[in-house]
Write an enzyme that holds these catalytic residues in place. Structure first.
Site, short mmCIF file in Angstrom:
data_model
loop_
_atom_site.label_atom_id
_atom_site.label_comp_id
_atom_site.label_asym_id
_atom_site.label_seq_id
_atom_site.Cartn_x
_atom_site.Cartn_y
_atom_site.Cartn_z
N SER A 42 0.86 -1.18 0.00
CA SER A 42 0.00 0.00 0.00
C SER A 42 0.90 1.23 0.00
O SER A 42 2.11 1.12 -0.09
CB SER A 42 -0.89 -0.04 1.23
N CYS A 43 0.29 2.43 0.15
CA CYS A 43 1.11 3.63 0.09
C CYS A 43 1.85 3.89 1.40
O CYS A 43 2.82 4.62 1.44
CB CYS A 43 0.25 4.83 -0.29
N ILE A 44 1.33 3.29 2.51
CA ILE A 44 2.04 3.48 3.78
C ILE A 44 2.41 2.12 4.38
O ILE A 44 1.87 1.10 3.99
CB ILE A 44 1.21 4.27 4.83
#
Lengths: 103, 415
Positions: A101-103
């Site tokens: 994911s993005c984080i």
């Protein structure tokens, strides 16, 4: 960081994923498969690994759906081939980054 | 007169149209937006709707409010793109010629892709909050729910706003606490990925949040079906997670026009060059926002940054100049963590979210990858900024389309 897998020094990240897709070879895949308790790799495993590497080289994001639609293997079989988190294990063995994911 | 057709008048399409309208001579270029939906939704509001933290009327405005006279708006649905003859077919049967086509058709939820998701429990104890209707139905449900097992679930990736499900879990924790119901609600976060945080710096810095908020987590969960009668979700490898209230993010798909035209990937997203946003086979087709397959987040900030660069690229293309490879994947997202605090992340294709100050390096006032009240105030102010600055194609002071490295702690982990 560096790690010796199947007698070859390769670059890996903190979780043991290869960071240089070109450093991968079949012996390395087999060694990671044993480490990940996937066991000896059979013809169906290799088909999946080849598909994943092809997708990666085309810049396509890996997904369970993509694998189900690929015609290489259905999702049930994918789970049987790479138990307990098949996408993250198969991508590790295939020498490509894990889906994130993005984080 | 050359015709630029933009499919989709959401955030990306609207901002791009306004940039192009400013750049191109109006007697030589005609810009047309095509969109079946009359309302422009403020989608970040959908996260707050279920908790009663925003009013429904604040979540939409007529699309016409943001489209100046001189840009044509067709309220219709594009059914098929024929790239070889540069033509679109609309639902009303009309054909439209284009010289340049931009696909900005976004993404939508497709609960029908998962067996049982649209079963008897849909919008009774199975909800989404990625649609206005879904968020409103959930708002009604939460107002009267007396507790039980709340499961917050992601069906598969990629999804729009990848942090929203996590924010939902955090906000639910605070919401039930404030209602005096927290001890009656068990919250479980179920993800197909290997963790709630998959990037090393975020995992190291934020990994404690779930435990602190007493949110359980189930990872590597690829859903096979929703069992409505048994009130449980079941994975392909036989793991079962029981629920009393399931809040799921269904599969996100691109608009059918992309897939039906034979242009889509497995999810119906349009493959374009990740730096120029140009189609590889058809150089007069471009794309931005959620509709593309580029490997950055599907988020409004991305569409905003892309719109400025893409307007320049389309202008260059029309002038016969080579397009620029200058989109770096820049995304900027607030992450609400409850109790009036939020995180802020700023990243691109190469750089994962790290700590630092934003937007002014060394000053802030916002802090990256750190929970602060100021970040939450930033998120609240964003509602006004969105309607009054972003949709008009204006830039936010100090925020550039490409990610800034200054102000970021790239090599150290602080806790």
């Amino acid at each position: 960081m560096e790690k010796i897998i199947a007698g070859v020094t390769v670059d890996v990240n903190a979780e043991g994923y290869l960071t240089q897709i070109s450093q991968w070879n079949e012996n390395i895949a087999s060694a990671i498969a044993v480490e990940e308790e996937v066991g000896p790799l059979g013809p169906k495993h290799w088909e999946v690994l080849k598909y994943l590497r092809d997708q990666q080289s085309r810049g396509t994001a890996l997904s369970i759906r993509g694998i189900g639609k690929s015609g290489v293997v259905d999702i049930k079989t994918f789970y049987e081939l790479f138990p307990n988190g098949p996408l993250k294990k198969a991508s590790k063995i295939a020498g490509i980054p894990k889906p994130a994911s993005c984080i | 007169m050359k015709r630029i057709v933009i499919l989709g008048a959401g955030s990306g399409g609207t901002m791009l149209a306004r940039h192009l309208f400013k750049k191109l001579p109006h007697d030589l270029y005609k810009i047309t937006l095509v969109d079946p939906e009359a309302r422009h939704y403020y989608q970040p509001g959908f996260l707050f709707l279920p908790f009663g933290q925003i009013e429904p009327e604040a979540c939409y405005r007529p699309k016409t409010d943001f489209i100046p006279k001189g840009i044509q708006l067709k309220t219709d649905r594009a059914l098929i793109i024929k790239p070889d003859i540069q033509q679109i077919t609309l639902e009303n049967g009309q054909h439209m010629h284009y010289d340049v086509l931009v696909v900005a058709t976004g993404t939508h939820i497709a609960p029908e892709e998962t067996p049982g998701m649209l079963g008897e429990g849909w919008r009774k104890d199975v909800f989404d909050f990625y649609s206005f209707e879904g968020a409103m139905a959930l708002r009604e449900k939460l107002a009267h729910w007396q507790g039980g097992r709340l499961v917050v679930h992601i069906t598969e990736t990629p999804i729009k706003c990848p942090v929203a499900p996590l924010e939902f879990a955090f906000l639910a924790d605070a919401y039930f606490d404030e209602k005096g119901l927290r001890d009656k609600v068990q919250i479980t976060y179920v993800t197909p990925l290997s963790g709630a945080f998959t990037k090393p710096r975020a995992a190291a810095k934020l990994g404690h949040l779930l435990e602190e908020k007493q949110i359980d987590i189930v990872t590597d969960f690829a859903i096979q079906e929703v069992d409505n009668a048994g009130k449980r979700i079941v994975s392909y490898d036989g793991i079962e997670v029981p629920y009393d209230l399931l809040v799921t993010v269904p599969t996100n798909l691109g608009d059918p026009v992309v897939a039906n035209s034979g242009l889509g990937d497995d999810f119906g997203f349009l493959p374009v060059d990740k730096k120029s946003l140009q189609h590889r086979q058809y150089p007069n087709i471009f794309s931005l926002g959620d509709a593309t397959n580029v490997p950055t987040s599907k988020a409004g900030s991305v569409a905003h940054f892309q719109s400025e660069l893409l307007a320049a690229n389309i202008t260059r293309y029309l002038m016969g100049l080579p397009v620029r490879q200058d989109f770096d994947g820049h995304a900027n997202c607030f992450i609400e963590t409850g109790y009036g605090k939020a995180l802020l992340i700023d990243f691109n294709y190469e750089t994962e979210p790290v700590e630092g100050t934003f937007p002014i390096p060394g000053i802030g006032p916002m802090q990256l990858l750190t929970e602060t009240r100021m970040n939450h105030l930033g998120k609240q102010a964003f509602h006004w900024i969105y309607f009054h600055m972003l949709l008009e194609g204006r830039s936010i002071p100090f925020v550039s389309p490409q990610m800034k490295v200054s102000g970021k702690k790239l090599n150290q982990i602080t806790r």
